[in-house]
Write an enzyme that holds these catalytic residues in place. Structure first.
Site, PDB file in Angstrom:
ATOM      1  N   LYS A 176      49.623  56.074  50.137  1.00 53.82           N
ATOM      2  CA  LYS A 176      48.745  56.927  49.323  1.00 53.82           C
ATOM      3  C   LYS A 176      47.864  55.975  48.524  1.00 53.82           C
ATOM      4  O   LYS A 176      48.269  55.447  47.496  1.00 53.82           O
ATOM      5  CB  LYS A 176      49.585  57.806  48.394  1.00 53.82           C
ATOM      6  CG  LYS A 176      48.946  59.142  48.044  1.00 53.82           C
ATOM      7  CD  LYS A 176      47.652  59.020  47.267  1.00 53.82           C
ATOM      8  CE  LYS A 176      47.924  58.744  45.812  1.00 53.82           C
ATOM      9  NZ  LYS A 176      46.653  58.488  45.063  1.00 53.82           N
ATOM     10  N   GLU A 252      55.622  47.349  40.678  1.00 49.90           N
ATOM     11  CA  GLU A 252      54.777  46.312  40.072  1.00 49.90           C
ATOM     12  C   GLU A 252      53.877  47.047  39.090  1.00 49.90           C
ATOM     13  O   GLU A 252      52.974  47.788  39.494  1.00 49.90           O
ATOM     14  CB  GLU A 252      53.991  45.575  41.158  1.00 49.90           C
ATOM     15  CG  GLU A 252      54.940  44.811  42.068  1.00 49.90           C
ATOM     16  CD  GLU A 252      54.302  44.128  43.256  1.00 49.90           C
ATOM     17  OE1 GLU A 252      53.119  44.392  43.540  1.00 49.90           O
ATOM     18  OE2 GLU A 252      54.998  43.334  43.912  1.00 49.90           O
ATOM     19  N   CYS A 286      46.018  42.969  37.142  1.00 45.32           N
ATOM     20  CA  CYS A 286      47.253  43.179  36.367  1.00 45.32           C
ATOM     21  C   CYS A 286      47.727  41.890  35.725  1.00 45.32           C
ATOM     22  O   CYS A 286      48.349  41.906  34.678  1.00 45.32           O
ATOM     23  CB  CYS A 286      48.332  43.735  37.278  1.00 45.32           C
ATOM     24  SG  CYS A 286      48.603  42.697  38.719  1.00 45.32           S
TER      25      CYS A 286
HETATM   26  P1  NAD Z   1      47.894  54.454  38.123  1.00 49.40           P
HETATM   27  O1  NAD Z   1      49.333  54.296  37.763  1.00 49.40           O
HETATM   28  O2  NAD Z   1      47.067  55.389  37.353  1.00 49.40           O
HETATM   29  O3  NAD Z   1      47.758  54.918  39.641  1.00 49.40           O
HETATM   30  C1  NAD Z   1      48.316  54.180  40.698  1.00 49.40           C
HETATM   31  C2  NAD Z   1      48.578  55.095  41.868  1.00 49.40           C
HETATM   32  O4  NAD Z   1      49.585  56.028  41.522  1.00 49.40           O
HETATM   33  C3  NAD Z   1      47.365  55.916  42.309  1.00 49.40           C
HETATM   34  O5  NAD Z   1      47.350  55.955  43.723  1.00 49.40           O
HETATM   35  C4  NAD Z   1      47.661  57.295  41.717  1.00 49.40           C
HETATM   36  O6  NAD Z   1      47.052  58.332  42.417  1.00 49.40           O
HETATM   37  C5  NAD Z   1      49.171  57.346  41.847  1.00 49.40           C
HETATM   38  N1  NAD Z   1      49.846  58.263  40.945  1.00 49.40           N
HETATM   39  C6  NAD Z   1      49.496  58.601  39.680  1.00 49.40           C
HETATM   40  N2  NAD Z   1      50.407  59.461  39.158  1.00 49.40           N
HETATM   41  C7  NAD Z   1      51.338  59.662  40.108  1.00 49.40           C
HETATM   42  C8  NAD Z   1      52.530  60.450  40.180  1.00 49.40           C
HETATM   43  N3  NAD Z   1      52.956  61.184  39.156  1.00 49.40           N
HETATM   44  N4  NAD Z   1      53.254  60.412  41.319  1.00 49.40           N
HETATM   45  C9  NAD Z   1      52.870  59.659  42.357  1.00 49.40           C
HETATM   46  N5  NAD Z   1      51.736  58.909  42.364  1.00 49.40           N
HETATM   47  C10 NAD Z   1      50.996  58.905  41.248  1.00 49.40           C
HETATM   48  O7  NAD Z   1      47.301  52.977  38.100  1.00 49.40           O
HETATM   49  P2  NAD Z   1      45.783  52.544  38.371  1.00 49.40           P
HETATM   50  O8  NAD Z   1      44.960  52.989  37.217  1.00 49.40           O
HETATM   51  O9  NAD Z   1      45.397  52.945  39.754  1.00 49.40           O
HETATM   52  O10 NAD Z   1      45.911  50.952  38.362  1.00 49.40           O
HETATM   53  C11 NAD Z   1      45.887  50.182  37.211  1.00 49.40           C
HETATM   54  C12 NAD Z   1      47.304  49.858  36.769  1.00 49.40           C
HETATM   55  O11 NAD Z   1      47.986  49.163  37.809  1.00 49.40           O
HETATM   56  C13 NAD Z   1      47.353  48.922  35.583  1.00 49.40           C
HETATM   57  O12 NAD Z   1      48.374  49.346  34.716  1.00 49.40           O
HETATM   58  C14 NAD Z   1      47.732  47.582  36.203  1.00 49.40           C
HETATM   59  O13 NAD Z   1      48.354  46.670  35.333  1.00 49.40           O
HETATM   60  C15 NAD Z   1      48.638  48.012  37.293  1.00 49.40           C
HETATM   61  N6  NAD Z   1      48.749  46.979  38.310  1.00 49.40           N
HETATM   62  C16 NAD Z   1      49.899  46.250  38.391  1.00 49.40           C
HETATM   63  C17 NAD Z   1      50.006  45.240  39.331  1.00 49.40           C
HETATM   64  C18 NAD Z   1      51.248  44.392  39.446  1.00 49.40           C
HETATM   65  O14 NAD Z   1      51.364  43.678  40.418  1.00 49.40           O
HETATM   66  N7  NAD Z   1      52.163  44.451  38.504  1.00 49.40           N
HETATM   67  C19 NAD Z   1      48.939  44.987  40.199  1.00 49.40           C
HETATM   68  C20 NAD Z   1      47.768  45.756  40.072  1.00 49.40           C
HETATM   69  C21 NAD Z   1      47.690  46.763  39.139  1.00 49.40           C
END
Ligand code: NAD
Length: 484
Positions: A176, A252, A286
């Site tokens: 997804k 992550e 991130c």
């Molecule tokens: P997000 O958590 O808003 O969304 C990530 C994904 O999760 C999207 O595909 C979204 O549609 C899905 N999602 C959202 N709510 C959900 C639910 N209830 N159930 C299932 N899926 C759901 O994150 P974002 O805004 O896309 O990305 C930015 C975030 O990602 C930042 O917090 C960043 O630090 C983190 N990040 C972490 C790493 C790492 O390796 N630790 C790497 C990249 C980004």
């Protein structure tokens, strides 16, 4: 205009329900995304389940390795298409997409394919009370159907970082992608068909999170494990979904990473390194640094130099010459980042550079642009210092002693990464061991060896991926005990 369909069992599946995909550079409509509903998510998961017992399962390890190499080669063969899709969705500079996102997206298939060919399993010889022996040996078997939930900041790279090892271990996946970046995950479906990956092994369902494809996928009872990259709060919701059926998760999550610069560091390299960590990919990494701590003797000089760097970026269209910074991912995300810019001003920060919205030419004025920003003077308790902003910004504060730097850096519930800049080898090792993070870089940042453990401490993640560590999540380790 692109038409992003779901990729289920090797087929392209449209739904009546579409949402817009916009180019963050100018907010232009560039595609329509077919949101997967209950029926499509169910079909994708069932296709993935069935594929576990089909031709995919019959492949010898060497054949699977060759197929994954073919996927990587297929991405490289269509390099320009992948770069264009990534750029259209994210607005990131061509240079970044072509040097980082797409090459790493391809490499993720090769590295895990090669790993799986070479990794040994444990054996133990047990002496038994009857003067005999028992031989124990481990067998790694695929976990099953893996739900892969991805963010938008490095779409292909982070998605293949999960799909590569999942497939190398013999699993099947339902991906997804983020609703903001449907492009490269969809394009990868074409490559999978082109190189002959059996139907059902790689599936893509589009949609949002809560109440949409993301939640439906994580709640589907036939999903055997969920790997997720995204915000910590989203991780909490997914963990609750995964609790039903006791499905394992690999997370992550977010970060609020510290960069720590000692007075004995190579000054120019430290400035350049922190500038990358704060501003690369418009601060949407991130591992990026939003909290910088600089030892007092060089504090003023460092602040001036980083401010200078922040002002030197060229914002513009991804392929325009000299452009090295793109917009944020969306208007929604820009609102969030700008709310922190306002908050910093209200709380009395000194704005060293940026702090607002840049003047852009008319054709770009509707894009999600913000200025690269540097602040000083905020208290550590400020939300600007405590919360992940995920924009091109950082706050710089002074410190005096090593102990103080450790205490400042560790004073957060996040624990993803840190970068330390010092000329003293003792300081380097002590900091590496004292900082509560999953990854600590010394005199570098984002220097990745894909064989190493990657993940976050504290609320920045659960588990480690990378190298053999990925096997812990993507396989079940079965012990076979043979009485001899
Ligand atoms: P997000 O958590 O808003 O969304 C990530 C994904 O999760 C999207 O595909 C979204 O549609 C899905 N999602 C959202 N709510 C959900 C639910 N209830 N159930 C299932 N899926 C759901 O994150 P974002 O805004 O896309 O990305 C930015 C975030 O990602 C930042 O917090 C960043 O630090 C983190 N990040 C972490 C790493 C790492 O390796 N630790 C790497 C990249 C980004």
């Amino acid at each position: 205009m692109s038409d992003f369909r779901n990729f289920i069992n090797g087929q392209w599946v449209a739904t009546g329900n579409t949402f817009d995909d916009r180019d963050p550079v100018d907010n232009r409509l560039i595609g329509r995304v077919h949101e997967a509903g209950d029926a499509e998510v169910d079909a994708a998961v069932r296709a993935a389940k069935a594929a576990l017992r089909g031709p995919w399962a019959q492949l010898k390890t060497q054949q699977r390795v060759e197929l994954l190499h073919a996927v990587a080669d297929g991405i490289i063969r269509r390099f320009d298409d992948f770069v264009d899709a990534e750029i259209a969705d994210t607005g990131k500079p061509y240079d970044l997409a072509s040097h980082l996102d797409i090459p790493r997206g391809a490499a993720n298939f090769k590295i895990f394919a090669d790993l799986i060919r070479n990794v040994p399993n444990e054996t133990f010889d047990l002496e038994t009370p009857d003067n005999g022996h028992a031989l124990n040996y481990g067998v790694r078997v695929p976990r099953g159907v893996i739900g892969v939930i991805c963010p938008w900041n490095l779409p292909l790279l982070l998605m293949t970082w999960k799909v590569g090892p999942a497939l190398a271990c013999g699993n099947t996946v339902v991906v997804k992608p983020s609703e903001d970046t449907p492009g490269t995950a969809t394009l990868l479906g074409e490559v999978m068909n082109e190189v002959g990956v059996p139907p059902g092994v790689y599936n893509v369902v589009h949609g949002r999170g809560p109440g949409s494809a993301g939640e439906k996928l994580t709640r589907h009872p036939l999903v055997d494990g969920i790997t997720f990259t995204g915000e910590t709060r989203t991780g909490e919701a997914i963990m609750q979904a995964a609790a039903v059926g006791v499905r394992p998760v690999s997370f992550e999550l977010g970060g609020k990473n510290a960069g720590i610069v000692f007075a004995d560091a190579d000054f120019d390299k430290a400035v350049a390194g922190i500038a990358r960590a704060a501003f690369d990919n418009t601060g949407q990494v991130c591992l990026g640094t939003e909290r910088v701590y600089v030892q007092r003797p060089i504090f003023e000089r460092f602040v001036a130099a980083l401010g200078e760097r922040a002002r030197s970026f060229k914002l513009g269209r991804p392929k325009d010459p000299g452009v090295n910074l793109g917009p944020l991912i969306s208007q929604r995300h820009r609102d969030k980042v700008l709310s922190y810019y306002s908050r910093a001003r209200e709380e009395g920060a000194t704005v060293v550079a940026g702090g607002g919205v840049p003047d852009m030419p008319d054709d770009l004025a509707a894009g999600a642009w913000v200025q690269p920003t540097v602040w000083t003077g905020l208290p550590e308790s400020s939300a600007v210092i405590q919360q992940e902003i995920f924009g091109p910004c950082c706050h710089i504060a002074p410190f005096d002693t090593e102990e103080e730097a450790v205490a400042l850096a560790n004073a957060t519930f996040y624990g993803l990464a840190a970068s330390v800049w010092t000329g003293n080898v003792g300081t380097a090792h002590r900091m590496g061991q004292a900082l509560e993070v999953g990854i600590c870089w010394i005199n570098s940042w984002f220097l990745r060896d894909l064989r190493t453990a990657f993940g976050g401490a504290k609320q920045s993640g659960i588990g480690r991926e990378g190298g053999v560590h990925s096997l812990e999540f993507y396989t079940e380790l079965r012990n076979v005990c043979v009485k001899l």
